[in-house]
Enzyme design. Structure first.
Site, PDB file in Angstrom:
ATOM      1  N   CYS A  64       0.835  -1.197   0.000  1.00 27.77           N
ATOM      2  CA  CYS A  64       0.000   0.000   0.000  1.00 27.77           C
ATOM      3  C   CYS A  64       0.872   1.250   0.000  1.00 27.77           C
ATOM      4  O   CYS A  64       2.097   1.160   0.108  1.00 27.77           O
ATOM      5  CB  CYS A  64      -0.989   0.010   1.152  1.00 27.77           C
ATOM      6  SG  CYS A  64      -0.319   0.297   2.775  1.00 27.77           S
ATOM      7  N   GLY A  65       0.245   2.393  -0.124  1.00 26.01           N
ATOM      8  CA  GLY A  65       0.980   3.648  -0.211  1.00 26.01           C
ATOM      9  C   GLY A  65       1.798   3.960   1.020  1.00 26.01           C
ATOM     10  O   GLY A  65       2.970   4.312   0.940  1.00 26.01           O
TER      11      GLY A  65
END
Length: 76
Positions: A64-65
């Site tokens: 994920c980011g």
């Protein structure tokens, strides 16, 4: 061949695709999503899917980011 489950949020989509490409010759990569675009997604859905799978298989990658949201969701 060893199975590895992988999932991401929209920010991690391209890295997830790169991981699949690089390691698909050595491992069976099972993509739990998102599968077709970087369109915004509800990341807990994918973190829960992967968490349920690794209870049995024990190997998974979440991308994920920030790394925070997926980690917190997967650990619940």
């Amino acid at each position: 061949m060893k199975k590895i489950y992988i999932a991401s949020d929209h920010a991690g989509f391209h890295l997830k695709e790169s991981i699949k490409e690089k390691f698909s010759s050595k491992f069976e990569i099972l993509d739990l999503g998102p599968k077709h675009s970087r369109k915004s997604v509800n990341y807990p859905i994918y973190a829960h899917k992967l968490s349920k799978k690794i209870k049995k298989e024990n190997v998974g990658i979440l991308v994920c980011g920030s790394g925070m949201g997926m980690a917190m969701t997967a650990n619940k």
